[in-house]
Design a protein around this motif. Structure first.
Motif, short mmCIF file in Angstrom:
data_model
loop_
_atom_site.label_atom_id
_atom_site.label_comp_id
_atom_site.label_asym_id
_atom_site.label_seq_id
_atom_site.Cartn_x
_atom_site.Cartn_y
_atom_site.Cartn_z
N LEU A 26 1.25 -5.98 -10.36
CA LEU A 26 1.90 -7.16 -9.53
C LEU A 26 1.52 -6.55 -8.08
O LEU A 26 1.08 -7.07 -7.18
N GLU A 27 1.80 -5.27 -7.76
CA GLU A 27 1.71 -4.62 -6.19
C GLU A 27 0.14 -4.51 -5.89
O GLU A 27 -0.33 -5.08 -5.03
N GLN A 31 -2.35 -6.59 -7.34
CA GLN A 31 -2.71 -8.04 -7.28
C GLN A 31 -2.16 -8.56 -6.08
O GLN A 31 -3.16 -9.11 -5.36
N SER A 32 -1.22 -8.45 -5.47
CA SER A 32 -0.68 -8.96 -4.30
C SER A 32 -1.42 -8.31 -3.02
O SER A 32 -1.71 -8.96 -2.17
N ARG A 33 -1.69 -6.94 -3.24
CA ARG A 33 -2.51 -6.49 -2.04
C ARG A 33 -4.08 -6.92 -2.16
O ARG A 33 -4.35 -7.38 -1.13
N SER A 39 1.50 -10.17 -15.89
CA SER A 39 2.53 -10.68 -15.09
C SER A 39 3.83 -10.09 -14.82
O SER A 39 4.70 -10.46 -14.10
N LYS A 45 -7.44 -12.97 1.36
CA LYS A 45 -7.22 -13.95 2.30
C LYS A 45 -7.59 -13.75 3.74
O LYS A 45 -8.25 -14.52 4.47
N GLU A 57 -5.03 -10.13 -3.09
CA GLU A 57 -4.79 -11.07 -2.47
C GLU A 57 -4.65 -11.53 -1.03
O GLU A 57 -5.36 -12.16 -0.31
N ALA A 58 -3.87 -10.50 -0.41
CA ALA A 58 -3.59 -10.29 0.83
C ALA A 58 -4.80 -10.30 1.63
O ALA A 58 -5.28 -10.70 2.74
#
Ligand code: GAP
Length: 511
Positions: A143-144, A146-148, A137, A154, A150-151
């Protein structure tokens, strides 16, 4: 696990008579395979395990065997003519063709892998102090990624839901996904490609009819729904099961028997009252996972995965995924198919497909929960879990298949320690008696060690060895494949021993 393991399994399957590439002498069509003596026996046992668990163990499930060639309107009604497509993309440099969705899925899996690698690195660095949840977390790199991830996920989901081929291509370009062969990003447009094989019925061109080789066995069940219900006097909820060949013109067909053009499905359609489908969907998810776990293939090898994009017929759908050598992939699908198929067959055929429910005193078209598993894929799952190269305490190595004894193609071998002094005659007699009960082998060639290795490579769970002591006291040595432990039992107990340890029936009913 790795692609390397898949190569080893493929080579082992060929060497020991499990699976051969079809028409090999002519460099046969790719992604079609023949099963040899061992493979055929293993496949039969997996089929029996499924059939006995699904049909014989359920009073309200019956089996059928419907034709491969069906009236072509079947496939119009089922939606396969219009919607059974794969989105394909070509790399202009390598001239290789790929499924666009698979390229993106593999890319997502690589991002996931990167995250897991970072976590593992940190675990090693911090040792017992490591707080995984905190690390996941707060670490900037995680985090980078993970967010890539997820994007991308989506956008991928949206493109699939809208059937937006341009968006799929845009995502491939944006994420700089390269061709695994040429390494370039020189991609064509994405196009839809129908997966059904067509053939002609009739010899004259003007009276010929285009038929399709069935791409799933399910439709043979739907079109027979009332024939079966009435002739077997079944009441909803009930199921119809079938095992049979299905055909798909898979363009990207690799990975041995994972994705084939001709394969076998084991499918069950469970007909339920509308409104109860969610509870039956959950029920079958649980029951099917139990069926897999009962084989004891390994605790961390299965997982559920909800579909990104629902098939044209589905209201809810998930896969049971298995950790194959190339990663977690679909092994079985569980689908809530609503009344889509029966309703469409009623509409296209003009024949009523409704069921009269005597308890409710009303007619309705039942909803359907489907469980669908590829027999060949299950074969590969069993092989993946079973195949091991082991270093032994004496420094030698062995290749062994730890196949569940109830599925093993050969259940036992009888081996005279040396083929003389009456040991061979007695061993033959024991073998001739035992083979009435279960498939086995008699082997007297080479040293006993080599003979054990041969049986290990076939996955034979037990060897009975006849030695000089057998001639005196009537006991044989039982050599266990997995532990390699040996024990002595009276020869007359070998039948009961095999029944106790290799019975498929016991496996089916061991719930
Ligand atoms: N009636 C539903 C249906 O056919 P699916 O997810 O397309 O659903 C069901 O296929 C199962 O059939 C899959 O989970 C897989 O095990 C097997 N299967 C599908 N395509 C296959 C192929 N090309 N080669 C081997 N097995 C395949």
């Amino acid at each position: 696990m790795s692609e390397d393991l898949l190569k080893k399994i493929t080579a082992h399957c060929k060497e020991y008579g499990f699976v051969f590439p079809t028409t090999e002498i002519y460099d046969g069509p790719g992604a079609v395979y023949d099963y040899g003596p061992m493979g055929c026996a293993l496949k039969n046992n997996i089929r029996r395990y499924w059939w006995e668990s699904m049909v014989e163990a359920h009073e309200n499930i019956v089996g059928i065997d419907s034709a491969i060639l069906m009236h072509p309107t079947t496939w119009k009604a089922s939606g396969h003519v219009d919607a059974f497509n794969d989105p394909l993309i070509d790399n202009k440099d390598s001239k290789k063709r790929y499924r666009a969705d698979t390229l993106i899925e593999d890319h997502l899996a690589r991002l996931e892998e990167k995250i897991e690698k970072e976590v593992e690195k940190a675990r090693k660095r911090f040792g017992s102090q490591f707080d995984e949840a905190l690390f996941r977390s707060t670490n900037a790199r995680i985090l980078e990624l993970q967010s890539r991830r997820e994007a991308v996920h989506k956008k991928f989901k949206e493109a699939l839901e809208k059937n937006d081929l341009e968006a799929l291509r845009a995502l491939i370009l944006e994420e700089e996904i390269t061709c695994p062969v040429s390494g370039t990003r020189n991609w064509t447009e994405v196009r839809q490609f129908n997966l059904m094989f067509a053939t002609q019925l009739g010899s004259l061109s003007d009276d010929s009819l285009t038929l399709y080789l069935r791409p799933e066995t399910a439709q043979g069940i739907f079109v027979n729904f009332l024939n079966v219900q009435k002739s077997s006097r079944l009441k909803v909820p009930f199921g119809i099961a079938q095992v049979g060949k299905a055909f798909r013109n898979e363009i990207v067909a690799r990975q041995f028997i994972f994705r084939m053009r001709e394969f076998e499905q084991m499918e069950m359609q469970f007909f339920v009252r509308p409104g109860t489908e969610e509870e039956w969907y959950d029920y079958w998810k649980t029951r099917r996972m139990e069926w897999h776990r009962r084989l004891g293939l390994g605790t961390d090898l299965h997982r559920f995965h909800d579909h990104e994009k629902l098939a044209h017929y589905a209201k809810a759908a998930c896969d049971i995924e298995f950790r194959f050598p190339m990663g977690f992939k679909e092994l079985e699908g569980i689908h809530s198919r609503t009344d889509f198929d029966l309703k469409n067959h009623q509409e296209y055929s003009g024949k009523k497909m409704s069921y009269f429910d005597p308890d409710l005193n009303e007619s309705y078209i039942p909803y359907v929960i489907e469980t669908s598993i590829g027999l060949d894929r299950m074969f590969l799952a069993v092989m993946t879990a079973a195949f091991h190269e082991e270093k032994l305490p004496d420094g030698t190595e062995r290749t062994v298949l730890h196949i569940h004894p109830a599925l093993a193609p050969v259940k036992f071998a009888v081996l005279p320690l040396v083929p003389k002094d009456g040991m061979d005659t007695l061993a033959r007699r024991i073998f001739d008696d035992l083979r009435r009960q279960a498939p086995g082998q008699y082997d007297e060639k080479d040293s006993i060690g080599r003979r054990y290795r041969r049986q290990d490579a076939l996955g034979t769970p037990f060897c009975f060895t006849v030695d000089s002591q057998t001639l005196q006291d009537g006991t044989v040595t039982v050599r266990h494949r997995d532990s390699m432990a040996q024990e002595r039992i009276p020869a007359e107990q070998t039948k009961a021993f095999l029944e106790e340890h290799t019975s498929l029936r016991s496996l089916v009913w061991s719930r």
